[in-house]
Motif scaffolding. Structure first.
Motif, mmCIF file in Angstrom:
data_model
loop_
_atom_site.group_PDB
_atom_site.id
_atom_site.type_symbol
_atom_site.label_atom_id
_atom_site.label_comp_id
_atom_site.label_asym_id
_atom_site.label_seq_id
_atom_site.Cartn_x
_atom_site.Cartn_y
_atom_site.Cartn_z
ATOM 1 N N LYS A 257 0.825 -1.214 0.000
ATOM 2 C CA LYS A 257 0.000 0.000 0.000
ATOM 3 C C LYS A 257 0.855 1.257 0.000
ATOM 4 O O LYS A 257 0.615 2.198 -0.771
ATOM 5 N N PHE A 258 1.868 1.310 0.877
ATOM 6 C CA PHE A 258 2.703 2.514 1.000
ATOM 7 C C PHE A 258 3.887 2.507 0.035
ATOM 8 O O PHE A 258 4.604 3.499 -0.067
ATOM 9 N N ASP A 259 4.083 1.383 -0.664
ATOM 10 C CA ASP A 259 5.207 1.242 -1.600
ATOM 11 C C ASP A 259 6.535 1.576 -0.921
ATOM 12 O O ASP A 259 7.406 2.228 -1.485
ATOM 13 N N GLU A 260 6.681 1.095 0.313
ATOM 14 C CA GLU A 260 7.919 1.301 1.065
ATOM 15 C C GLU A 260 8.001 0.255 2.169
ATOM 16 O O GLU A 260 7.004 -0.042 2.829
ATOM 17 N N CYS A 261 9.183 -0.295 2.360
ATOM 18 C CA CYS A 261 9.420 -1.242 3.448
ATOM 19 C C CYS A 261 10.361 -0.601 4.456
ATOM 20 O O CYS A 261 11.462 -0.157 4.099
ATOM 21 N N LEU A 262 9.923 -0.516 5.710
ATOM 22 C CA LEU A 262 10.780 -0.038 6.791
ATOM 23 C C LEU A 262 11.460 -1.246 7.422
ATOM 24 O O LEU A 262 10.790 -2.223 7.782
ATOM 25 N N ASN A 303 11.364 0.289 -2.642
ATOM 26 C CA ASN A 303 11.804 1.349 -1.731
ATOM 27 C C ASN A 303 12.042 0.792 -0.332
ATOM 28 O O ASN A 303 11.099 0.370 0.345
ATOM 29 N N LEU A 304 13.297 0.782 0.080
ATOM 30 C CA LEU A 304 13.694 0.229 1.373
ATOM 31 C C LEU A 304 14.284 1.342 2.236
ATOM 32 O O LEU A 304 15.225 2.025 1.829
ATOM 33 N N THR A 305 13.707 1.531 3.431
ATOM 34 C CA THR A 305 14.238 2.501 4.396
ATOM 35 C C THR A 305 14.671 1.756 5.641
ATOM 36 O O THR A 305 13.854 1.109 6.300
ATOM 37 N N ILE A 306 15.946 1.829 5.944
ATOM 38 C CA ILE A 306 16.509 1.102 7.084
ATOM 39 C C ILE A 306 16.535 2.030 8.296
ATOM 40 O O ILE A 306 17.100 3.129 8.241
ATOM 41 N N ILE A 307 15.916 1.590 9.385
ATOM 42 C CA ILE A 307 15.832 2.397 10.610
ATOM 43 C C ILE A 307 16.660 1.716 11.701
ATOM 44 O O ILE A 307 16.302 0.628 12.147
ATOM 45 N N TYR A 308 17.740 2.366 12.085
ATOM 46 C CA TYR A 308 18.595 1.810 13.132
ATOM 47 C C TYR A 308 18.904 2.879 14.170
ATOM 48 O O TYR A 308 18.836 4.077 13.888
ATOM 49 N N ASP A 309 19.267 2.409 15.366
ATOM 50 C CA ASP A 309 19.762 3.370 16.338
ATOM 51 C C ASP A 309 21.201 3.735 15.965
ATOM 52 O O ASP A 309 21.751 3.206 14.998
ATOM 53 N N GLY A 310 21.805 4.621 16.706
ATOM 54 C CA GLY A 310 23.134 5.122 16.346
ATOM 55 C C GLY A 310 24.257 4.153 16.624
ATOM 56 O O GLY A 310 25.429 4.484 16.412
ATOM 57 N N ASP A 311 23.947 2.962 17.090
ATOM 58 C CA ASP A 311 24.975 1.967 17.389
ATOM 59 C C ASP A 311 25.780 1.637 16.141
ATOM 60 O O ASP A 311 25.216 1.244 15.115
ATOM 61 N N SER A 312 27.076 1.782 16.193
ATOM 62 C CA SER A 312 27.921 1.613 15.008
ATOM 63 C C SER A 312 27.869 0.196 14.463
ATOM 64 O O SER A 312 27.939 -0.014 13.259
ATOM 65 N N ALA A 313 27.733 -0.798 15.348
ATOM 66 C CA ALA A 313 27.703 -2.187 14.888
ATOM 67 C C ALA A 313 26.466 -2.428 14.021
ATOM 68 O O ALA A 313 26.544 -3.076 12.983
ATOM 69 N N GLY A 314 25.326 -1.879 14.446
ATOM 70 C CA GLY A 314 24.100 -2.053 13.678
ATOM 71 C C GLY A 314 24.185 -1.380 12.334
ATOM 72 O O GLY A 314 23.761 -1.928 11.306
ATOM 73 N N VAL A 315 24.751 -0.156 12.304
ATOM 74 C CA VAL A 315 24.874 0.581 11.051
ATOM 75 C C VAL A 315 25.808 -0.143 10.095
ATOM 76 O O VAL A 315 25.514 -0.293 8.903
ATOM 77 N N ASP A 323 25.564 -3.089 -1.463
ATOM 78 C CA ASP A 323 25.847 -3.412 -2.859
ATOM 79 C C ASP A 323 24.819 -4.393 -3.426
ATOM 80 O O ASP A 323 24.383 -4.266 -4.571
ATOM 81 N N MET A 324 24.432 -5.375 -2.617
ATOM 82 C CA MET A 324 23.431 -6.334 -3.078
ATOM 83 C C MET A 324 22.089 -5.655 -3.305
ATOM 84 O O MET A 324 21.371 -5.976 -4.249
ATOM 85 N N ALA A 325 21.752 -4.703 -2.442
ATOM 86 C CA ALA A 325 20.492 -3.976 -2.592
ATOM 87 C C ALA A 325 20.485 -3.174 -3.887
ATOM 88 O O ALA A 325 19.474 -3.110 -4.595
ATOM 89 N N LEU A 326 21.622 -2.569 -4.233
ATOM 90 C CA LEU A 326 21.721 -1.809 -5.466
ATOM 91 C C LEU A 326 21.581 -2.721 -6.675
ATOM 92 O O LEU A 326 20.930 -2.384 -7.665
ATOM 93 N N GLU A 327 22.207 -3.893 -6.625
ATOM 94 C CA GLU A 327 22.119 -4.844 -7.734
ATOM 95 C C GLU A 327 20.683 -5.309 -7.937
ATOM 96 O O GLU A 327 20.275 -5.604 -9.065
ATOM 97 N N GLU A 328 19.920 -5.375 -6.866
ATOM 98 C CA GLU A 328 18.521 -5.773 -6.959
ATOM 99 C C GLU A 328 17.624 -4.617 -7.390
ATOM 100 O O GLU A 328 16.417 -4.787 -7.552
ATOM 101 N N GLY A 329 18.211 -3.438 -7.580
ATOM 102 C CA GLY A 329 17.429 -2.299 -8.047
ATOM 103 C C GLY A 329 16.615 -1.622 -6.967
ATOM 104 O O GLY A 329 15.654 -0.905 -7.262
ATOM 105 N N LEU A 330 16.981 -1.825 -5.689
ATOM 106 C CA LEU A 330 16.247 -1.197 -4.598
ATOM 107 C C LEU A 330 16.731 0.231 -4.360
ATOM 108 O O LEU A 330 17.916 0.536 -4.508
ATOM 109 N N ASN A 331 15.802 1.099 -3.995
ATOM 110 C CA ASN A 331 16.133 2.465 -3.599
ATOM 111 C C ASN A 331 16.289 2.468 -2.081
ATOM 112 O O ASN A 331 15.297 2.315 -1.363
ATOM 113 N N VAL A 332 17.519 2.634 -1.598
ATOM 114 C CA VAL A 332 17.799 2.443 -0.179
ATOM 115 C C VAL A 332 18.065 3.773 0.525
ATOM 116 O O VAL A 332 18.874 4.580 0.068
ATOM 117 N N LYS A 333 17.352 3.974 1.632
ATOM 118 C CA LYS A 333 17.553 5.137 2.491
ATOM 119 C C LYS A 333 17.859 4.652 3.906
ATOM 120 O O LYS A 333 17.545 3.519 4.277
#
Length: 670
Positions: A257-262, A303-315, A323-333
């Protein structure tokens, strides 16, 4: 696999109006039914369902298909899952085709694990809501975290009692085998005694795309430095971590519906956001994304939006999947939650509306964010900076789809500015990586096929000024796939009709060897093969055989043909005139006899459809002969060979000149 007999039983009972009508409100409009499209937001209904053809078509967003594809698209099921859903609805007993002993054993294990997991989920949920310990410890903890009972019930949350073997003994008493209890990860054996693996933990069932429980995540309550925070199901026949995103079953329709995955990290993040009304969210479990997980997301949105806390390991874990997301043609934020919060705590702190606004206002482009993070690590080290420039170029090179060309150029410009290097140099480096990638792919294909890939014809060779060809004319006559699809329409509409006393139209068409040779659309070729195979088995093909084909490309093609008011393009009359001029020379050169020449001039109606369709494909052959002869003349320069090639060349050249004269008219594209 489901047996063909079971599939036919399912298909024979399907009522597309009943199925689609159970998801959207339909109103009768003439012979068809009309409703609001479930696949895109609209105020005026444009979603049409045809009970006669058993297909649907939305004239707003273009989605179309049959009953099975509707269930697949709406529920995000696989073909087999959609069939099983329909079988359950119509009480059809599903029979499986004969499987190898290994495959049968694997299927039986998977079925047993599904049943066991379902039993365990009910046991844990009952503990949470009804047992004294579950209410005092598990339920009170979840309520303190802000979870309401309705969301707990929706996600089927549970609690495992702290006693050593309460679940183990209950499961064994219910005749579940110890082998499967261990394989599922629910039970461990120590000193030859079964122990509950999730003792004293909150249970988060993990569901597959059809809603079945495939595993569990068990979270410890409170702090315990000696025990892991989460225990997850070990990999088995139904639980493969690299292919799973927690919450997909509950989020699939909202993502569409929203054409976006969080994308968040943890189970509680997903549940909290769903409770707040933000339902297009799934969790990765904090690990780097896999190709299978990215493809799962792409089933619903680009459309993929990744939501993480500021923890460096998670980021950094998230960045590894870029790179894999780009190859799959995803728009990543990327969105970073501030103040050492996580999505769970932050949405409870500021509320759902403010949380959505924060996401929309703080999305960072993933490539530029990655570059900023790595530039801090590089500092003033020249060698590291050179390596970073090369890495950035390689990353940008992965955006190689034609429709993303502008995006790629924007990245080059912005990255060059951030790196303080010449834009032209970065362009050259990106192109170098693209060429290397293409070379590897071509070499791989050549090795697999034993030949180099070649083009059917060269566009530039078709634009010679000497012949006076119109570029639009050639694009229409020789590249327009509409006429290839026209062949399928003719087969479906007229194939069973008589061509003459000896054969039917389908037989006449399929006997034309040149037809298949000239078709470029491989799905059209596939339909021809299927049609021929059905005739060989004494089965008269119908629309339904192709509309409900397990081959998705075949079903999509045929549905599109049946949905569209297919008409011959405007240039057919010009082509017929051209063919009448070329016929004699072409027949002589190709040694082709037209058994039904009289019919071509006298018969009208559906036979004209057949003739004109075949004419088009034979005209393509003439053009190919023109180009081949020209190439032969240019590469063979011996006197004897030239004498041999010149007569057919002049003959074809005469036809080419005549064709140029007759196709000098303006032809509108369809």
């Amino acid at each position: 696999m489901i047996s063909q007999q079971s599939i036919q039983q399912i298909l024979s009972r399907i009522d597309i109006i009943e199925i689609v009508g159970s998801f959207i409100k339909l109103k009768k409009r003439g012979a068809n039914y009309l409703g609001l499209c479930p696949f895109h937001g609209e105020k005026s209904p444009s979603f049409t369902v045809s009970p006669a053809k058993e297909i649907y078509k939305c004239f707003g967003c273009g989605r179309s298909g049959n009953t099975i594809s509707f269930i697949m698209e709406h529920e995000k099921y696989s073909y087999v899952e959609a069939l099983r859903w329909l079988a359950a609805k119509y009480n059809v007993e599903v029979e499986e085709t004969q499987m190898s002993p290994e495959r049968l054993a694997q299927q039986q294990t998977a079925d047993s694990l599904f049943i066991l997991n379902g039993f365990a989920q009910k046991y844990f949920s009952q503990n949470l809501m009804e047992s004294e310990e579950g209410q005092a410890i598990g339920l009170s903890y979840l309520k303190e975290r802000g979870f309401r009972e309705e969301i707990m019930n929706r996600f089927q949350l549970g609690y495992c009692l702290a006693t050593r073997d309460s679940f183990s003994q209950t499961a064994l008493a219910a005749h579940y085998s110890l082998e499967y209890l261990q394989k599922s990860g629910l039970v461990v054996v120590r000193d030859e005694k079964p122990f509950d693996n999730y003792r004293g933990r909150i249970i988060f069932p993990v569901h597959n795309q059809s809603g079945k429980v495939i595993g569990f995540g068990a979270r410890i309550i409170g702090k315990n430095d000696k025990a892991p925070k989460y225990i997850n199901t070990p990999e088995n026949e139904v639980y493969i971590k690299s292919k799973i995103l927690y919450g997909t079953y509950f989020a699939r329709q909202a993502i569409d519906k929203f054409d976006e995955c969080l994308l968040v990290e943890g189970y509680t993040d997903v549940v909290s956001l769903h409770q707040a009304g933000i339902e297009n969210v799934v969790a990765s479990g904090g690990t780097s994304l896999t190709m299978d997980q990215l493809r799962l997301i792409k089933k619903y949105t680009k459309n993929l939006t990744i939501i993480y806390d500021g923890d460096s390991a998670g980021v950094k874990a998230a960045l590894r999947g870029l790179d894999m997301a780009l190859e799959e043609g995803l728009n990543v934020k990327l969105v970073l939650i501030p103040d050492k919060e996580d999505p769970d705590s932050y949405v409870n702190k500021i509320g759902a509306t403010a949380f959505r606004e924060f996401i929309d206002q703080n999305k960072k482009d993933f490539i530029l964010f990655q570059l900023e993070v790595q530039m801090k690590d590089v500092g003033n080290d020249s060698a590291k900076k050179a390596g970073l420039v090369n890495q950035v170029a390689e990353t940008i090179a992965k955006i190689n789809k034609l429709e993303d060309f502008t995006k790629q150029q924007d990245y080059i410009k912005q990255c060059a500015e951030l790196l303080k290097i010449e834009e032209g140099g970065l362009v050259n480096l990106v192109n170098k990586h693209i060429r290397e990638k293409l070379a590897k792919e071509e070499a791989k294909q050549a090795a697999a096929q034993g030949i180099d890939p070649t083009q059917f014809y060269d566009d530039n060779a078709m634009r010679g000024e000497e012949s006076g060809y119109s570029e639009d004319t050639f694009n229409l006559i020789f590249k327009d796939e509409l006429q290839e699809k026209q062949l399928i329409r003719v087969l479906l509409e007229h194939g069973a009709k008589e061509w003459d006393r000896t054969q039917k139209i389908a037989q006449y068409i399929l006997e034309q060897d040149i037809v298949e040779e000239m078709i470029e659309n491989q799905t059209v070729v596939k339909v021809l093969h299927m049609y021929r195979d059905m005739l060989a088995e004494n089965h008269e093909p119908t629309d339904k055989d192709f509309v409900f084909s397990q081959e998705n490309d075949v079903s999509t093609l045929v549905v599109s043909i049946l949905n569209t008011p297919y008409e011959l393009s405007a240039h057919w009359e010009a082509e017929k005139q051209v063919f009448s001029v070329l016929e004699q020379g072409f027949r002589k050169y190709m040694n082709i006899e037209y058994k039904h020449k009289a019919i071509m001039k006298e018969e009208k109606g559906f036979k004209d459809d057949v003739i004109s369709t075949i004419q088009f494909l034979k005209l393509k052959k003439i053009k190919q002969l023109m180009e081949q002869n020209q190439a032969d003349l240019e590469t063979n320069n011996t006197y004897e060979r030239l004498l041999e090639l010149l007569p057919p060349h002049m003959h074809i050249k005469d036809m080419e000149i005549e064709l140029a004269k007759m196709t000098g008219i303006v032809i509108k594209k369809q």
